[in-house]
Enzyme design. Sequence first.
Site, PDB file in Angstrom:
ATOM      1  N   ASP A  90      49.833 -23.969  21.117  1.00 29.38           N
ATOM      2  CA  ASP A  90      48.807 -22.964  20.805  1.00 29.38           C
ATOM      3  C   ASP A  90      48.193 -22.354  22.058  1.00 29.38           C
ATOM      4  OD1 ASP A  90      49.134 -23.456  18.106  1.00 29.38           O
ATOM      5  OD2 ASP A  90      47.424 -24.830  17.969  1.00 29.38           O
ATOM      6  N   ARG A 103      34.417 -31.942  21.658  1.00 32.51           N
ATOM      7  CA  ARG A 103      34.321 -30.475  21.644  1.00 32.51           C
ATOM      8  C   ARG A 103      33.091 -29.939  22.369  1.00 32.51           C
ATOM      9  NH1 ARG A 103      39.428 -30.266  21.467  1.00 32.51           N
ATOM     10  NH2 ARG A 103      40.420 -30.240  19.425  1.00 32.51           N
ATOM     11  N   ASP A 127      37.168 -27.460  14.486  1.00 32.91           N
ATOM     12  CA  ASP A 127      37.042 -27.318  15.936  1.00 32.91           C
ATOM     13  C   ASP A 127      36.576 -25.932  16.350  1.00 32.91           C
ATOM     14  OD1 ASP A 127      37.628 -29.945  16.553  1.00 32.91           O
ATOM     15  OD2 ASP A 127      39.791 -29.612  16.517  1.00 32.91           O
ATOM     16  N   SER A 132      50.108 -32.160  14.389  1.00 35.38           N
ATOM     17  CA  SER A 132      49.114 -31.621  15.306  1.00 35.38           C
ATOM     18  C   SER A 132      48.261 -32.793  15.781  1.00 35.38           C
ATOM     19  CB  SER A 132      48.260 -30.581  14.572  1.00 35.38           C
ATOM     20  OG  SER A 132      47.076 -30.363  15.296  1.00 35.38           O
TER      21      SER A 132
END
Length: 425
Positions: A23, A103, A132, A183
């Site tokens: 990504d 995060r 996220d 993922s």
Amino acid sequence: MTEPELPTAPKRRVVLAYSGGLDTTVAIPWIGEKLGAEVVALTVDVGQEGELKGASQRALRNGAADALVVDAKHAFATEFLWPALQANALYQGVYPLSTALARPLIARTLVETAVASGADTVAHGCTGKGNDQVRFDVAIHTLGPGLHIVAPVRAWNMNRDDEVAFARQRGLELRTGPASPFSVDENLWGRSVEGGQLEDPASVPPEAAFEWTGHPESWPHEPEEVRITFAQGLPTHLDGRSLDPVALVRELNARAGAHGVGRIDHVEDRVVGIKSRETYECPAALTLIEAHRALERLALPRDLLSFKSEVERRFSDLVYEGLWYSPLREALQAFVTTTQSVVTGEVTVRLHQGRAVVVARDSEYSLLRPELTTYGAASQFPQELAVGFIHLYGLPNQIAYARRQAARSAADGSDGVARAVLPAA
Ligand code: ARG
């Protein structure tokens, strides 16, 4: 006479939170082309496995103007994991928030890097379906309100196959090794695995989904005990050896993980309103939370434990929902910190066949008084007071029950089988 050089406008810069995966790799040329900007690939080291230097060299080869690696492991452990541990933070009672806790730190580092390098935009590789994106965007809006945010995968709405095709067409260099069907997101506090076959909650996760917890056949037959020392709610030693936070978490991930401790299979409620099947491996997190809780049960009074568990649930929800940088999270954390002054002592945890079980605990602040608890001759418990205590303790229910019985008897004209008697005034 030579022409004076015209001042050239500096090229727009975008700082990209770069993981080295598909990504964020396709995001590099995408940002370059769509925004005519140069990309600074920022990799924040929160303890993910894998070669970070190699990843950022690949970012440069794939067109990034600059690539930075920031070692944030210590900050992650002390500023994020330790408060979460003191709050026994588990989303929906099971998920220790490993991805969610990283995060806000990655977002903070993005904002700092953007400010330091004169970028007006930051970018991340989140899709439009997950938590996220919420965590990144909310934290960036809060800490760097002037910054623009681009999320190429979300904006572009590409699926995995599209991304691979785009990468091939642009000749991008991708991570070597077999492409994972999952993922994955990793840091010191755990490994999140989703997608592929795992999406179906009715299917048993394949062993290939797990990396930190070994194959069940490799889990040792013999149990292993680990003695964890806490000072004011924070772990300081394993088996009497003083360890810094990062080393301590890493060692516990390896030791507990080898026994299969830390596997979580959860149908989770995401912030964006959908349920999804999530699997995690969080050996150190679950072992430390078990041990920490056991020590609290010894050293904190009952009403405080009960109230704290409500605070813990709210704290966990806030972290999950991307609200780390909120006054409420800070206030709840301040409450939790206050409770930890007596959470000092030692806990022994037995690791065996996928489980971490507390088998012993001790604290200089223990509220358990042997002279009150013992059934032996040494008991000092004032047993004679029990009868009167119980009488008053049960009185409200006695009165309410009697009232209802009396009303029922009056209504149906019956005498009532056991005639209710109101206690004498
Ligand atoms: N469901 C978890 C969370 O929201 C994990 C997300 C994992 N992210 C990933 N890219 N695999 O915290």
